[in-house]
Write a protein that holds these residues in place. Structure first.
Motif, PDB file in Angstrom:
ATOM      1  N   GLY A 233       0.806  -1.204   0.000  1.00 18.23           N
ATOM      2  CA  GLY A 233       0.000   0.000   0.000  1.00 18.23           C
ATOM      3  C   GLY A 233       0.842   1.258   0.000  1.00 18.23           C
ATOM      4  N   VAL A 234       0.220   2.376   0.324  1.00 16.19           N
ATOM      5  CA  VAL A 234       0.883   3.668   0.252  1.00 16.19           C
ATOM      6  C   VAL A 234       0.155   4.641   1.177  1.00 16.19           C
ATOM      7  CG1 VAL A 234      -0.551   4.453  -1.689  1.00 16.19           C
ATOM      8  CG2 VAL A 234       1.728   5.427  -1.370  1.00 16.19           C
ATOM      9  N   VAL A 235       0.897   5.558   1.767  1.00 16.65           N
ATOM     10  CA  VAL A 235       0.311   6.655   2.540  1.00 16.65           C
ATOM     11  C   VAL A 235       0.699   7.955   1.850  1.00 16.65           C
ATOM     12  CG1 VAL A 235       0.191   7.854   4.758  1.00 16.65           C
ATOM     13  CG2 VAL A 235       0.410   5.366   4.691  1.00 16.65           C
ATOM     14  N   THR A 236      -0.289   8.679   1.343  1.00 15.52           N
ATOM     15  CA  THR A 236      -0.067   9.962   0.684  1.00 15.52           C
ATOM     16  C   THR A 236      -1.100  10.957   1.188  1.00 15.52           C
ATOM     17  OG1 THR A 236      -1.601   9.556  -1.152  1.00 15.52           O
ATOM     18  CG2 THR A 236       0.663   8.730  -1.411  1.00 15.52           C
ATOM     19  N   THR A 237      -0.918  12.230   0.822  1.00 16.40           N
ATOM     20  CA  THR A 237      -1.943  13.203   1.190  1.00 16.40           C
ATOM     21  C   THR A 237      -3.278  12.817   0.565  1.00 16.40           C
ATOM     22  OG1 THR A 237      -1.272  14.613  -0.669  1.00 16.40           O
ATOM     23  CG2 THR A 237      -0.333  15.110   1.513  1.00 16.40           C
ATOM     24  N   GLY A 238      -3.252  12.118  -0.578  1.00 15.90           N
ATOM     25  CA  GLY A 238      -4.494  11.665  -1.196  1.00 15.90           C
ATOM     26  C   GLY A 238      -5.197  10.600  -0.385  1.00 15.90           C
ATOM     27  N   THR A 239      -4.468   9.580   0.063  1.00 18.26           N
ATOM     28  CA  THR A 239      -5.122   8.515   0.840  1.00 18.26           C
ATOM     29  C   THR A 239      -5.628   9.046   2.169  1.00 18.26           C
ATOM     30  OG1 THR A 239      -3.083   7.723   1.929  1.00 18.26           O
ATOM     31  CG2 THR A 239      -3.621   6.772  -0.223  1.00 18.26           C
ATOM     32  N   VAL A 240      -4.896   9.990   2.766  1.00 19.24           N
ATOM     33  CA  VAL A 240      -5.338  10.570   4.033  1.00 19.24           C
ATOM     34  C   VAL A 240      -6.543  11.482   3.810  1.00 19.24           C
ATOM     35  CG1 VAL A 240      -4.656  12.073   5.948  1.00 19.24           C
ATOM     36  CG2 VAL A 240      -3.073  10.329   5.098  1.00 19.24           C
ATOM     37  N   THR A 241      -6.522  12.268   2.735  1.00 21.72           N
ATOM     38  CA  THR A 241      -7.673  13.105   2.411  1.00 21.72           C
ATOM     39  C   THR A 241      -8.922  12.255   2.227  1.00 21.72           C
ATOM     40  OG1 THR A 241      -6.334  14.828   1.373  1.00 21.72           O
ATOM     41  CG2 THR A 241      -8.643  14.710   0.725  1.00 21.72           C
ATOM     42  N   ALA A 242      -8.781  11.169   1.472  1.00 23.91           N
ATOM     43  CA  ALA A 242      -9.926  10.295   1.219  1.00 23.91           C
ATOM     44  C   ALA A 242     -10.540   9.812   2.515  1.00 23.91           C
ATOM     45  CB  ALA A 242      -9.493   9.108   0.358  1.00 23.91           C
ATOM     46  N   GLN A 243      -9.701   9.412   3.471  1.00 18.27           N
ATOM     47  CA  GLN A 243     -10.244   8.886   4.723  1.00 18.27           C
ATOM     48  C   GLN A 243     -10.799   9.982   5.616  1.00 18.27           C
ATOM     49  OE1 GLN A 243     -11.018   5.938   5.288  1.00 18.27           O
ATOM     50  NE2 GLN A 243     -11.728   6.269   7.379  1.00 18.27           N
ATOM     51  N   LEU A 244     -10.211  11.166   5.561  1.00 17.65           N
ATOM     52  CA  LEU A 244     -10.773  12.276   6.332  1.00 17.65           C
ATOM     53  C   LEU A 244     -12.192  12.604   5.876  1.00 17.65           C
ATOM     54  CD1 LEU A 244      -7.681  14.643   6.585  1.00 17.65           C
ATOM     55  CD2 LEU A 244      -8.896  13.621   8.521  1.00 17.65           C
ATOM     56  N   LEU A 245     -12.476  12.406   4.586  1.00 15.39           N
ATOM     57  CA  LEU A 245     -13.800  12.713   4.039  1.00 15.39           C
ATOM     58  C   LEU A 245     -14.802  11.588   4.261  1.00 15.39           C
ATOM     59  CD1 LEU A 245     -12.709  14.265   0.620  1.00 15.39           C
ATOM     60  CD2 LEU A 245     -13.566  15.487   2.631  1.00 15.39           C
ATOM     61  N   TYR A 246     -14.370  10.470   4.790  1.00 13.95           N
ATOM     62  CA  TYR A 246     -15.216   9.281   4.882  1.00 13.95           C
ATOM     63  C   TYR A 246     -16.262   9.439   5.977  1.00 13.95           C
ATOM     64  CZ  TYR A 246     -16.327   4.281   5.265  1.00 13.95           C
ATOM     65  OH  TYR A 246     -16.968   3.067   5.295  1.00 13.95           O
ATOM     66  N   GLU A 247     -17.528   9.334   5.597  1.00 10.06           N
ATOM     67  CA  GLU A 247     -18.639   9.314   6.544  1.00 10.06           C
ATOM     68  C   GLU A 247     -18.630  10.498   7.514  1.00 10.06           C
ATOM     69  OE1 GLU A 247     -19.402   4.497   6.509  1.00 10.06           O
ATOM     70  OE2 GLU A 247     -18.589   5.400   8.331  1.00 10.06           O
ATOM     71  N   ILE A 248     -18.442  11.695   6.956  1.00  5.67           N
ATOM     72  CA  ILE A 248     -18.547  12.898   7.758  1.00  5.67           C
ATOM     73  C   ILE A 248     -19.703  13.745   7.232  1.00  5.67           C
ATOM     74  CG2 ILE A 248     -16.082  12.883   8.270  1.00  5.67           C
ATOM     75  CD1 ILE A 248     -15.838  15.320   6.359  1.00  5.67           C
ATOM     76  N   GLY A 249     -19.975  14.834   7.927  1.00  6.44           N
ATOM     77  CA  GLY A 249     -20.995  15.778   7.478  1.00  6.44           C
ATOM     78  C   GLY A 249     -20.350  17.090   7.096  1.00  6.44           C
TER      79      GLY A 249
END
Length: 561
Positions: A233-249
């Motif tokens: 796998g990989v950790v990038t600002t993209g993968t972290v951004t994607a998870q920050l947006l997950y199931e939020i309001g």
């Protein structure tokens, strides 16, 4: 710094992840999140069969293989695998440790189960009723020297925030530090989704079998998201951004301990597979706690007809008319037809020439939704459209659940840390609270100047991640350059989302701007009906909703392509 790794994002995640995390590199704490909304229903049904059950049994099997390893490495374990019975799981861990000859101190957190008081709290008569507790009970257990802490329903991030709060000695009003830890916890709590799993731009990286994520949290609440060296796998600002947006309001991400301002956080590269999260502001939590309610909704069944070749629409109309006629004397309470046009013209295989017609039914009576329905469908086999066949034999109905959420005053919910020596410590609710409200809409960036455009899939320039919150779905969409953000913020409005996803056309859609992430987040009310357990739509958890959106064609400035 405290180094916290996560080895489970849901009940059923990769079994070997616990060992991988314990052997892959240094850790201070290993966490595991097992409790999705659907899991609470599953555990509730388990508890109906046996009151001693109600916890995630997989965790015990993982611990049997790895408890000694964790002890030898000095790694503390914190998990919400206790589900509906954290005291029962804590006892089971003690019995396991005694059988293995391993000296560990086990503690647990309880108080979230409101089922015995559901009526007096105005929650009706659910199968499960669990308040989302926060991190301070976990912190009390750790400060008392626990090696393993088991909780019931806490917020997903709390299993990360609790160890950080105990380690650094944060106070209840250290809102900035707590908010930073919440952001880190939100990123790693879903496991490999932070390390390249389920990632929109997966073709740009070697994904393989992603390692599980780690948050290196500092005393001010800032963190670095990473993974063990040499893992996939990989950790990038993209993968972290994607998870920050997950199931939020919206920009305010509320929890029982702090409301984190996701519109203030800043991401930056910190080296290969390292992304720093900083700048997160925190505010007092709301005065109420969210409560997860599950009830049994009735019984459901479905039949999928295969329609092949020519006249697909006419074939679908014929079998629908025939089945509805057969069921007219006692039709199921709810009948839903969906035609998936998976067929292709002049196809080279029979499968590619076929469409799928789904008929799903629900009813309070298992007989009505059972063989009375599926048998009637099969009885049409020699009397319906040419090429009639179905994907499975007739089946009995199965029970389904309905998820709803409610809110209760935090002062009505006990929060108890049961320490390794059995001492019970009451954890007080937050003294200072702040009613949750929307932030002021940030100013839009300057639009891009007019220029040539090309009709192309949105996903060529934008990533997305989607998920469920009860009956609502969220879709977070982000881009990776400032000029793309200037285009996205003006183009992807709530109205445009409704146009691109016709299923949402008549539903309330809310858009929230997150400029620091170059992202917009949409919350679509009611798309998922009564929640994942009710199986109200083809993709009941909206996991692929973002990918559908990315596949839709829009006019994109050529400079971005």
């Amino acid at each position: 710094m405290i180094r916290i790794g996560n080895a489970s994002g849901f009940y059923g995640d990769r079994f070997a992840a616990v060992r991988e995390m314990l052997t892959g590199g240094p850790l201070d704490v290993l966490t595991g999140d097992y409790l999705a909304e659907l899991t609470m229903l599953i555990l509730g049904r388990d508890r109906l069969k046996d009151p001693a059950r109600g916890y995630a049994k997989t965790f015990l099997r993982q611990l049997e293989e790895n408890l000694g390893l964790a002890k030898d490495n000095g790694v503390t374990i914190v998990t919400n695998a206790g589900g509906l019975n954290p005291a029962g799981l804590a006892d089971a861990v003690r019995e396991l440790a005694a059988r293995l000859g391993i000296d560990v101190r086990v503690a647990h957190v309880e108080g979230d189960d409101l089922l015995p008081r559901a009526g007096e709290l105005g929650l009706g008569e659910p199968l499960t009723a669990n308040a989302y507790l926060g991190a301070w009970g976990i912190a009390e257990c750790l400060k008392a020297g626990a090696d393993v802490v088991v909780t019931g329903r806490v917020t997903d991030a709390s299993v990360i925030v609790g160890p950080a709060a105990a380690h650094f000695g944060w106070a209840r009003d250290d809102y900035a530090a707590l908010a930073g830890a919440v952001a880190a916890g939100h990123v790693i709590e879903c496991g490999a989704q932070a390390t390249g799993g389920n990632y929109a731009f997966f073709t740009e990286h070697s994904v393989g079998v992603p390692g599980f994520p780690i948050a290196e949290i500092h005393a001010d609440g800032s963190s670095v998201i990473t993974k063990h060296e040499g893992t996939g796998g990989v950790v990038t600002t993209g993968t972290v951004t994607a998870q920050l947006l997950y199931e939020i309001g919206g920009a305010r991400y509320a929890g029982p301990d702090v409301t984190a301002r996701f519109d203030t956080l800043v991401l930056s590269d910190d080296g290969p597979d390292r992304v720093r999260i900083g700048g997160v502001r925190g505010e007092p939590p709301p005065p109420e706690l969210k409560v997860c309610l599950n009830r049994l909704g009735g019984f459901r069944n479905e039949v999928t007809f295969v329609l092949t070749g020519l006249d697909i629409e006419a074939k679908a109309a014929l079998v629908r008319e025939q089945l509805e006629t057969a069921l007219k004397d006692r039709p199921p309470r709810e009948v839903r037809w969906t035609l998936g046009r998976t067929d292709h013209e002049d196809a080279g295989t029979e499968e590619a020439a076929s469409a799928l017609l789904h008929c799903a039914v629900k009813d309070p009576d298992p007989k009505v939704a059972g063989r009375a329905f599926s048998g009637a469908a099969i009885e049409l086999a020699l009397a319906s459209y040419p090429g009639f066949h179905v994907t499975a034999p007739p089946a009995d109905a199965s029970p389904y659940g309905v998820y709803t959420d409610a809110y209760v005053d935090a002062r009505e919910v006990p929060h108890v840390a049961v320490l390794p020596d059995g001492t019970r410590v009451d954890v007080a609710p937050a003294e200072r609270t702040l009613e949750l409200s929307l932030v002021d809409e940030p100013a839009l960036p300057e639009p891009l100047p007019h220029g040539p455009v090309r009709r192309a899939p949105l996903g060529l320039v934008a990533g997305a991640r989607s998920g469920d919150k009860g009956g609502n779905a969220n879709v977070g969409v982000w881009v990776r350059s400032e000029r793309a953000w200037r285009w996205l913020a003006h183009t992807l409005t709530a109205g445009e989302l409704r146009r691109l996803l016709p299923e949402t056309a008549e539903l309330p859609v809310h858009r929230y701007l997150l400029p620091n992430l170059r992202a917009v987040n949409f919350v679509i009310e009611g798309l998922l009906g009564e929640g994942v357990a009710a199986q109200a739509r083809f993709d009941p958890q909206a996991k692929a909703l973002g990918e559908w959106l990315r596949s839709r064609h829009v006019d994109i400035p050529e400079e971005l392509l």
